[in-house]
Enzyme design. Structure first.
Site, PDB file in Angstrom:
ATOM      1  N   GLU A 193       0.853  -1.254  -0.071  1.00 38.01           N
ATOM      2  CA  GLU A 193       0.043  -0.195   0.015  1.00 38.01           C
ATOM      3  C   GLU A 193       0.895   1.287   0.025  1.00 38.01           C
ATOM      4  O   GLU A 193       1.903   1.370   0.763  1.00 38.01           O
ATOM      5  CB  GLU A 193      -0.954  -0.070   1.197  1.00 38.01           C
ATOM      6  CG  GLU A 193      -1.880   1.102   1.241  1.00 38.01           C
ATOM      7  CD  GLU A 193      -2.971   0.979   2.262  1.00 38.01           C
ATOM      8  OE1 GLU A 193      -3.709   0.180   2.218  1.00 38.01           O
ATOM      9  OE2 GLU A 193      -2.900   1.729   3.335  1.00 38.01           O
TER      10      GLU A 193
ATOM     11  N   THR B 234      -3.919   5.025  -1.422  1.00 41.43           N
ATOM     12  CA  THR B 234      -4.824   5.698  -0.309  1.00 41.43           C
ATOM     13  C   THR B 234      -5.537   6.704  -0.934  1.00 41.43           C
ATOM     14  O   THR B 234      -5.280   7.339  -1.696  1.00 41.43           O
ATOM     15  CB  THR B 234      -4.083   5.842   1.060  1.00 41.43           C
ATOM     16  OG1 THR B 234      -3.206   6.598   1.007  1.00 41.43           O
ATOM     17  CG2 THR B 234      -3.761   4.593   1.588  1.00 41.43           C
TER      18      THR B 234
ATOM     19  N   ALA C  54      -8.726  11.888   3.702  1.00 36.10           N
ATOM     20  CA  ALA C  54      -9.991  12.201   4.317  1.00 36.10           C
ATOM     21  C   ALA C  54     -10.905  13.462   3.817  1.00 36.10           C
ATOM     22  O   ALA C  54     -10.264  14.276   3.357  1.00 36.10           O
ATOM     23  CB  ALA C  54      -9.876  12.672   5.789  1.00 36.10           C
TER      24      ALA C  54
ATOM     25  N   HIS D  27      -8.074   3.532  -3.611  1.00 39.00           N
ATOM     26  CA  HIS D  27      -9.076   3.709  -2.369  1.00 39.00           C
ATOM     27  C   HIS D  27      -9.976   4.762  -2.598  1.00 39.00           C
ATOM     28  O   HIS D  27      -9.823   5.471  -3.551  1.00 39.00           O
ATOM     29  CB  HIS D  27      -8.363   4.227  -1.325  1.00 39.00           C
ATOM     30  CG  HIS D  27      -7.472   3.085  -0.779  1.00 39.00           C
ATOM     31  ND1 HIS D  27      -6.970   2.972   0.671  1.00 39.00           N
ATOM     32  CD2 HIS D  27      -6.875   1.990  -1.441  1.00 39.00           C
ATOM     33  CE1 HIS D  27      -6.167   2.153   0.843  1.00 39.00           C
ATOM     34  NE2 HIS D  27      -5.972   1.430  -0.296  1.00 39.00           N
TER      35      HIS D  27
ATOM     36  N   ARG E  70     -15.983   3.825   4.275  1.00 35.79           N
ATOM     37  CA  ARG E  70     -16.734   4.711   4.676  1.00 35.79           C
ATOM     38  C   ARG E  70     -15.752   5.880   4.882  1.00 35.79           C
ATOM     39  O   ARG E  70     -16.179   7.120   4.373  1.00 35.79           O
ATOM     40  CB  ARG E  70     -17.453   4.586   5.849  1.00 35.79           C
ATOM     41  CG  ARG E  70     -18.519   5.731   6.071  1.00 35.79           C
ATOM     42  CD  ARG E  70     -19.636   5.422   7.221  1.00 35.79           C
ATOM     43  NE  ARG E  70     -18.731   5.601   8.626  1.00 35.79           N
ATOM     44  CZ  ARG E  70     -19.627   5.575   9.724  1.00 35.79           C
ATOM     45  NH1 ARG E  70     -20.863   5.727   9.748  1.00 35.79           N
ATOM     46  NH2 ARG E  70     -18.659   5.756  10.777  1.00 35.79           N
ATOM     47  N   GLY E  71     -14.802   5.684   5.343  1.00 38.11           N
ATOM     48  CA  GLY E  71     -13.803   6.944   5.853  1.00 38.11           C
ATOM     49  C   GLY E  71     -13.881   7.526   7.183  1.00 38.11           C
ATOM     50  O   GLY E  71     -15.053   7.335   7.901  1.00 38.11           O
TER      51      GLY E  71
ATOM     52  N   HIS F 246     -13.965  -1.715  14.815  1.00 41.40           N
ATOM     53  CA  HIS F 246     -14.016  -0.141  14.462  1.00 41.40           C
ATOM     54  C   HIS F 246     -14.151   0.590  15.906  1.00 41.40           C
ATOM     55  O   HIS F 246     -15.216   0.069  16.752  1.00 41.40           O
ATOM     56  CB  HIS F 246     -15.018   0.111  13.407  1.00 41.40           C
ATOM     57  CG  HIS F 246     -15.009   1.363  12.955  1.00 41.40           C
ATOM     58  ND1 HIS F 246     -15.253   2.324  13.524  1.00 41.40           N
ATOM     59  CD2 HIS F 246     -14.281   1.774  11.693  1.00 41.40           C
ATOM     60  CE1 HIS F 246     -15.128   3.597  12.643  1.00 41.40           C
ATOM     61  NE2 HIS F 246     -14.750   3.150  11.785  1.00 41.40           N
TER      62      HIS F 246
ATOM     63  N   ASP G 162     -19.417  -5.475  15.292  1.00 39.24           N
ATOM     64  CA  ASP G 162     -18.164  -5.216  14.345  1.00 39.24           C
ATOM     65  C   ASP G 162     -18.174  -6.187  13.195  1.00 39.24           C
ATOM     66  O   ASP G 162     -18.074  -5.730  12.086  1.00 39.24           O
ATOM     67  CB  ASP G 162     -16.791  -4.867  14.822  1.00 39.24           C
ATOM     68  CG  ASP G 162     -15.869  -4.251  13.874  1.00 39.24           C
ATOM     69  OD1 ASP G 162     -16.185  -3.090  13.535  1.00 39.24           O
ATOM     70  OD2 ASP G 162     -15.044  -4.938  13.384  1.00 39.24           O
TER      71      ASP G 162
END
Length: 300
Positions: A18, A49, A52, A78, A108-109, A153, A162
């Site tokens: 990643e 990635t 946000a 992503h 979802r972030g 989470h 979760d």
């Protein structure tokens, strides 16, 4: 375009990596040094990635597209629902498709600015990651991944809840899940058991980050949401002022966890690189994931 699941045969373990989109020109050079350095080791796929609130959206699209066009690597982008309307999400997915990207990690972030802040859905957006999975599926022939949380989470009431959310994401059409960071192999294996107990046999990949520095150890705490276990802290913390000794011991710890996971039949390891290649190259060579790996690069 080859899919992620096609690159994970199951008869032998593989590895994936990643990267983060570059912040400036120097970071871009560092990133591409790492990509070129790892390309020859033939990772199963590479992911990029997404910031946000879409803060790195354009760089994510550009970097993922370059990987598709300029390398032999299988690329995964992503995508988060943070601060995006459904129309905007459709546009991003369309951009991915136009660049030849067919693998998407649907998240979802976290709220921008404060990952533990209150989640607020865009008034014209989506509420859950499973909704994003369905949207990506509706818009093309994509291979879709989701995130998994060995410790649960931060917003989940408990591990059972979760696990239910993870299974729902997979049932919504996700092909696989990648686990956030964890410290001990059992943390991932227990999560895998919880998913299996619900009748779900989806592909689950553990996330691994070589513990090369105290800063990386602290970052693992931040990203995992769990404290360092005493069994690891007792080995690493006394070496905090000796970089070489800390790195050697951290690599030992990472290798031990990885070896246990491989012995338990995980199909692959997903390495978080922070855009550097050296530690990942050393680890995959040490684990035998690349039997004929070239000499380690000085990158990283």
């Amino acid at each position: 375009m080859t899919s992620v699941v096609e690159r994970i045969p199951g008869d032998r373990p593989v590895f994936s990596v990643e990267f983060m989109p570059p912040r400036d020109d120097a970071d871009e050079r560092r990133l591409w040094n790492a990509i070129r350095s790892l390309e020859g080791l033939d990772p199963a796929f590479v992911s990029v990635t997404y910031g946000a609130g879409g803060s790195n959206r354009d760089r994510t699209i550009r970097t993922t597209g370059r990987v598709v066009k300029e390398t032999t690597l299988v690329s995964m982008a992503h995508l988060t629902a943070v601060d995006h309307s459904v129309a905007e999400l459709r546009n991003v997915i369309g951009w991915y498709a136009s660049l030849g990207i067919r693998n998407v990690l649907a998240l979802r972030g976290d709220p921008p600015g404060d990952v533990m802040g209150e989640w607020v859905r865009h008034p014209e957006g989506l509420e859950y990651a499973e909704d994003l999975v369905r949207l990506v599926r509706e818009l093309g022939d994509f291979c879709v991944g989701v995130s998994a949380f060995p410790y649960g989470h931060p917003r989940s009431a408990d591990l059972d809840t979760d696990t239910e959310y993870l299974v729902r994401k997979l049932a919504a059409g996700a092909d696989f899940a990648i686990a956030q960071l964890f410290f001990e192999a059992e943390d991932f294996l227990r999560m895998r058991d919880r998913v299996a107990a619900r009748g779900c046999d989806a592909l689950l990949l553990p996330g691994v980050m070589p513990l090369t520095t105290p800063k990386i150890l602290s970052k693992t705490v931040e990203l995992s949401g769990a404290p360092v276990p005493a069994s690891i802290a007792d080995r690493l913390e006394p070496l905090a002022d000796d970089p070489a000794a800390f790195r050697a011991m951290g690599m030992d710890v990472t290798a031990e966890v990885s070896e246990r996971l491989l012995a338990e039949g995980v199909p692959g390891l997903h390495f978080y690189t922070f855009n550097r290649a050296k530690a990942t190259k050393e680890m995959v060579d040490r684990l035998g994931l690349v039997p004929s790996a070239p000499p380690a690069s000085a990158v990283g």
